[in-house]
Design a protein around this motif. Structure first.
Motif, short mmCIF file in Angstrom:
data_model
loop_
_atom_site.label_atom_id
_atom_site.label_comp_id
_atom_site.label_asym_id
_atom_site.label_seq_id
_atom_site.Cartn_x
_atom_site.Cartn_y
_atom_site.Cartn_z
N LEU A 1 36.01 36.75 40.22
CA LEU A 1 35.57 36.73 41.48
C LEU A 1 35.84 35.36 42.39
O LEU A 1 36.22 35.51 43.69
N LEU A 2 35.51 34.30 41.67
CA LEU A 2 35.70 32.92 42.44
C LEU A 2 36.65 32.27 42.14
O LEU A 2 37.14 31.33 43.07
N GLY A 3 37.45 32.51 40.91
CA GLY A 3 38.70 31.69 40.56
C GLY A 3 38.21 30.36 39.74
O GLY A 3 36.99 30.06 39.50
N VAL A 4 39.06 29.73 39.05
CA VAL A 4 38.86 28.65 38.10
C VAL A 4 38.18 27.61 38.68
O VAL A 4 37.22 26.98 38.28
N TRP A 5 38.64 27.28 39.86
CA TRP A 5 38.11 25.83 40.55
C TRP A 5 36.95 25.77 40.90
O TRP A 5 36.21 25.02 40.88
N ILE A 6 36.45 26.95 41.58
CA ILE A 6 35.08 27.05 42.16
C ILE A 6 34.20 27.29 41.21
O ILE A 6 32.87 26.67 41.13
N VAL A 7 34.49 28.10 39.99
CA VAL A 7 33.74 28.27 38.94
C VAL A 7 33.50 26.73 38.43
O VAL A 7 32.23 26.78 37.81
N ILE B 1 29.38 42.10 35.95
CA ILE B 1 30.55 42.54 35.11
C ILE B 1 30.66 43.91 35.32
O ILE B 1 31.74 44.57 35.67
N TRP B 2 29.54 44.65 35.20
CA TRP B 2 29.61 45.96 35.40
C TRP B 2 30.03 46.52 36.42
O TRP B 2 30.92 47.82 36.72
N PHE B 3 29.56 46.14 37.62
CA PHE B 3 30.00 46.57 38.98
C PHE B 3 31.15 45.80 39.73
O PHE B 3 31.52 46.51 40.73
N THR B 4 31.86 44.78 39.04
CA THR B 4 32.87 44.23 39.98
C THR B 4 34.13 44.63 38.99
O THR B 4 35.38 44.47 39.50
N ARG B 5 34.03 44.84 37.82
CA ARG B 5 35.22 44.99 36.77
C ARG B 5 35.65 46.50 36.80
O ARG B 5 34.83 47.28 36.46
#
Length: 203
Positions: free
Chosen positions: A127-133, A40-44
């Motif tokens: 990062l990955l979307g609802v379906w992949i997650v 969360i810290w490094f991607t948002r």
């Protein structure tokens, strides 16, 4: 006369397989949060806003509570409709390994909801979307459900876990993390209380 549906559940396990204690559930929650934190810290762009977007915290609490109660009711009704099915019996068997005494269903549910929503929804979904997650969410639950073979009961269990994750993903996306935690917690609370009742009825 109203009768409670009979559920075939195995007798309590003794000996080699000890019950899964509350402490291990809390530890899993902490591990999930520790994994999620750097993601969360490094991607948002604004990581400290994970609890206040897209809706404000108060709106999330109110909307989340309404959605949580609806989800809990739907969960209970679905179980009642499928109480005699093989998939319900296997689900009860899987979660019967938890220590469900006293208020443990509440604490286990809160720990699972916080840890899983922070990791899967707040950290991975952007990062990955609802379906992949949701697929990853299902895969992490394979050891819990102990799918022995790809039969109708296993497919029904997998479909319910995947669908539940998709619903939580959309709650997170359109309402927020607090709301998805509330919905997740209530679904788990109802589910674990059902499991405990089934075990007590069997005993």
């Amino acid at each position: 006369m109203n009768q409670t549906p009979h559920i075939e559940t195995p007798p309590p396990q003794t000996g080699a397989r000890a019950p899964i204690r509350l402490g291990s559930q809390v530890l899993t929650c902490l591990v999930f949060c520790l994994i999620a934190a750097p993601i969360i810290w490094f991607t948002r762009p604004e990581p400290l806003t994970i609890f206040s977007r897209p809706a404000g915290p108060l709106t999330q609490l109110l909307v989340g509570q309404v959605l949580a109660l609806i989800a809990a009711l739907v969960s209970w009704l679905l179980f009642k409709l499928t109480a005699s099915s093989a998939s319900s019996a296997r689900t009860v068997e899987s979660y019967a390994r938890l220590d469900l005494r006293g208020l443990n269903p509440l604490w286990i549910s809160i720990a699972a909801a916080i840890g899983e929503e922070v990791l899967f929804r707040a950290a991975l979904q952007p990062l990955l979307g609802v379906w992949i997650v949701s697929l990853l969410f299902l895969l992490t639950h394979v050891p819990v459900y102990r799918f022995r073979k790809l039969d109708g009961a296993a497919i029904a269990q997998a479909a319910s876990v995947f669908a539940g994750s998709v619903v939580l993903g959309f709650v997170f996306e359109y309402v927020g993390l607090i709301a998805s935690i509330l919905v997740h917690a209530w679904i788990d609370i109802v589910g674990l209380l059902i499991v405990r009742h089934a075990i007590q009825t069997r005993a």
